[in-house]
Design an enzyme around this catalytic site. Structure first.
Site, PDB file in Angstrom:
ATOM      1  N   THR A 262      -2.201  -4.331  -8.682  1.00 34.08           N
ATOM      2  CA  THR A 262      -1.117  -3.775  -8.392  1.00 34.08           C
ATOM      3  C   THR A 262      -0.022  -4.797  -8.179  1.00 34.08           C
ATOM      4  OG1 THR A 262      -2.208  -1.595  -7.253  1.00 34.08           O
ATOM      5  CG2 THR A 262      -0.154  -2.033  -6.253  1.00 34.08           C
TER       6      THR A 262
ATOM      7  N   ASP B 259     -12.760  -1.669  -7.070  1.00 33.00           N
ATOM      8  CA  ASP B 259     -12.929  -3.127  -8.151  1.00 33.00           C
ATOM      9  C   ASP B 259     -13.135  -4.149  -9.341  1.00 33.00           C
ATOM     10  OD1 ASP B 259     -10.367  -4.180  -6.275  1.00 33.00           O
ATOM     11  OD2 ASP B 259     -12.001  -4.251  -4.864  1.00 33.00           O
TER      12      ASP B 259
ATOM     13  N   GLU C  31      -9.792   4.481  -5.301  1.00 33.14           N
ATOM     14  CA  GLU C  31      -8.897   3.319  -3.863  1.00 33.14           C
ATOM     15  C   GLU C  31      -7.933   4.130  -2.857  1.00 33.14           C
ATOM     16  OE1 GLU C  31      -6.720   0.085  -5.415  1.00 33.14           O
ATOM     17  OE2 GLU C  31      -6.652  -0.448  -2.637  1.00 33.14           O
TER      18      GLU C  31
ATOM     19  N   ASP D 121     -10.287   2.741 -10.138  1.00 28.61           N
ATOM     20  CA  ASP D 121      -9.198   1.799  -8.911  1.00 28.61           C
ATOM     21  C   ASP D 121      -7.862   2.291  -9.917  1.00 28.61           C
ATOM     22  OD1 ASP D 121      -6.989   0.160  -8.090  1.00 28.61           O
ATOM     23  OD2 ASP D 121      -8.611  -1.192  -7.812  1.00 28.61           O
TER      24      ASP D 121
ATOM     25  N   ILE E 164      -4.859   1.545 -10.695  1.00 30.99           N
ATOM     26  CA  ILE E 164      -4.172   0.137 -10.975  1.00 30.99           C
ATOM     27  C   ILE E 164      -5.372  -0.724 -10.165  1.00 30.99           C
ATOM     28  CG2 ILE E 164      -2.425  -1.232 -11.188  1.00 30.99           C
ATOM     29  CD1 ILE E 164      -0.231   1.185 -10.735  1.00 30.99           C
ATOM     30  N   ASP E 165      -5.875  -2.045 -11.178  1.00 34.21           N
ATOM     31  CA  ASP E 165      -6.637  -3.209 -10.081  1.00 34.21           C
ATOM     32  C   ASP E 165      -4.651  -4.485 -11.035  1.00 34.21           C
ATOM     33  OD1 ASP E 165      -8.373  -4.733  -8.703  1.00 34.21           O
ATOM     34  OD2 ASP E 165      -8.495  -5.516 -10.721  1.00 34.21           O
TER      35      ASP E 165
HETATM   36  C1  IPD Z   1      -7.140  -6.270  -5.439  1.00 36.63           C
HETATM   37  C2  IPD Z   1      -6.791  -7.072  -6.729  1.00 36.63           C
HETATM   38  C3  IPD Z   1      -7.323  -8.703  -6.079  1.00 36.63           C
HETATM   39  C4  IPD Z   1      -8.139  -8.950  -5.281  1.00 36.63           C
HETATM   40  C5  IPD Z   1      -7.723  -8.220  -3.990  1.00 36.63           C
HETATM   41  C6  IPD Z   1      -7.724  -6.517  -4.913  1.00 36.63           C
HETATM   42  P1  IPD Z   1      -5.696  -4.510  -6.306  1.00 36.63           P
HETATM   43  O1  IPD Z   1      -6.905  -5.361  -5.392  1.00 36.63           O
HETATM   44  O2  IPD Z   1      -8.503  -6.661  -7.436  1.00 36.63           O
HETATM   45  O3  IPD Z   1      -7.048  -9.677  -7.498  1.00 36.63           O
HETATM   46  O4  IPD Z   1      -8.177 -10.305  -5.049  1.00 36.63           O
HETATM   47  O5  IPD Z   1      -9.142  -7.883  -3.167  1.00 36.63           O
HETATM   48  O6  IPD Z   1      -8.084  -6.110  -3.101  1.00 36.63           O
HETATM   49  O7  IPD Z   1      -4.730  -3.977  -4.598  1.00 36.63           O
HETATM   50  O8  IPD Z   1      -4.431  -4.973  -6.963  1.00 36.63           O
HETATM   51  O9  IPD Z   1      -5.798  -2.907  -6.668  1.00 36.63           O
HETATM   52 CA    CA Z   2      -8.192  -3.235  -6.775  1.00 34.43          CA
HETATM   53 CA    CA Z   3      -5.877  -0.847  -6.848  1.00 32.13          CA
END
Ligand code: IPD
Ligand code: CA
Ligand code: CA
Length: 259
Positions: free
Chosen positions: A86, A209, A65, A81, A83-84
């Site tokens: 964030t 994701d 990412e 990813d 941190i998913d």
């Molecule tokens: C997000 C998370 C969130 C989703 C967003 C993503 P991030 O990723 O997965 O649940 O609704 O579409 O972008 O930005 O926390 O890596």
């Molecule tokens: Ca993510």
């Molecule tokens: Ca992320």
């Protein structure tokens, strides 16, 4: 060696999450929109993950990412990813994780998602099932949407489209169907795999994701497609993941053919 590296890389990234979680002076900046955040922990997690993978497989293709696409001529591709979730992480909400999927010749062959704050490590290998902390997991048995517990996510920028995120959300909510919003697509997928949710849909996801989580759902006996019901590719935005039993009905709800 591939599995060991995947697990080591996921745990190395997760150790960074634990180190920075709830640090009051965490450095946070925003990307394309004001709430599309990146923290110093995202960068630090990504760095250690890449280091672990590069150490074991210096010639493998990496897609992340924060650093983008780092192509090579290898047929192996690690999709990361760091941190998913964030926004959760930056607010001290312990629903966030490291997510890493491994593709070979365009097919997802392994995935790991680890939330170190809840100590939940999800893993799947193509054809070998899915596990949570080493124990096999399976999707739920719910057979109708009306009695299902769903989860979704919303993009950082408003998506004004027919059957968009708000239209779908409204359809379910008007019928009193519970739709949660955890804020981490990778965890949403793993919780479908573990049978906690019966279905998850989202309108705009990136490959990092969903790469690991969609394989984990499939290996837990679930079904993952795009919004047409076609084979899921993490390189297009729409994702519907269910226990399989409510899948066709969910497609009708999402596409406005049922409400
Ligand atoms: C997000 C998370 C969130 C989703 C967003 C993503 P991030 O990723 O997965 O649940 O609704 O579409 O972008 O930005 O926390 O890596
Ligand atoms: Ca993510
Ligand atoms: Ca992320």
């Amino acid at each position: 060696m591939l599995q060991e590296t995947l697990i080591n890389a996921t745990k190395a990234g997760a150790a960074i999450l634990e180190q920075f979680f709830n640090q009051h002076d965490l450095k946070i900046s925003n990307k394309e929109s004001i709430n599309d955040l990146v923290t110093e922990a995202d960068h630090a997690s990504e760095k250690v993950i890449i280091d672990v993978i590069r150490h074991a497989f210096p010639d493998h293709h990496i897609l992340t990412e924060e650093s983008g696409d780092l192509p090579t001529s290898s047929n192996y591709k690690w999709i990361i990813d760091p941190i998913d979730g964030t926004v959760n992480f930056a607010n001290g909400i312990p629903i966030c994780c490291v997510s890493i999927g491994l593709e070979n010749d365009g097919q997802m062959i392994m995935g790991a998602v680890y939330n170190p704050l809840l100590k939940e490590f999800f893993f799947a290998e193509k054809g070998k099932g899915a596990t949570l902390n080493g124990q096999p997991i399976h999707v739920s048995n719910k057979a109708e949407v009306a009695s299902s517990c769903l989860v979704t996510g919303f993009p950082y920028t408003y998506l004004d489209a027919p059957n968009g995120p708000l239209a779908c959300f409204e359809r379910f909510i008007r019928r009193g169907i519970p739709v949660r919003r955890l804020g981490s697509a990778a965890i949403d997928l793993c919780w479908v795999a573990a049978g906690r949710f019966d279905g998850f849909y989202e309108h705009k996801l990136n490959a990092w994701d969903s790469a690991a989580g969609f394989l984990i759902v499939e290996e837990a006996g679930g079904k993952v497609t795009d919004f047409k019901g076609d084979y899921y590719s993490p390189y297009q935005p729409h994702l519907l993941a269910t226990n399989g039993k409510i899948h066709d009905e969910m497609l009708q709800w999402i596409n406005g053919e049922k409400s």
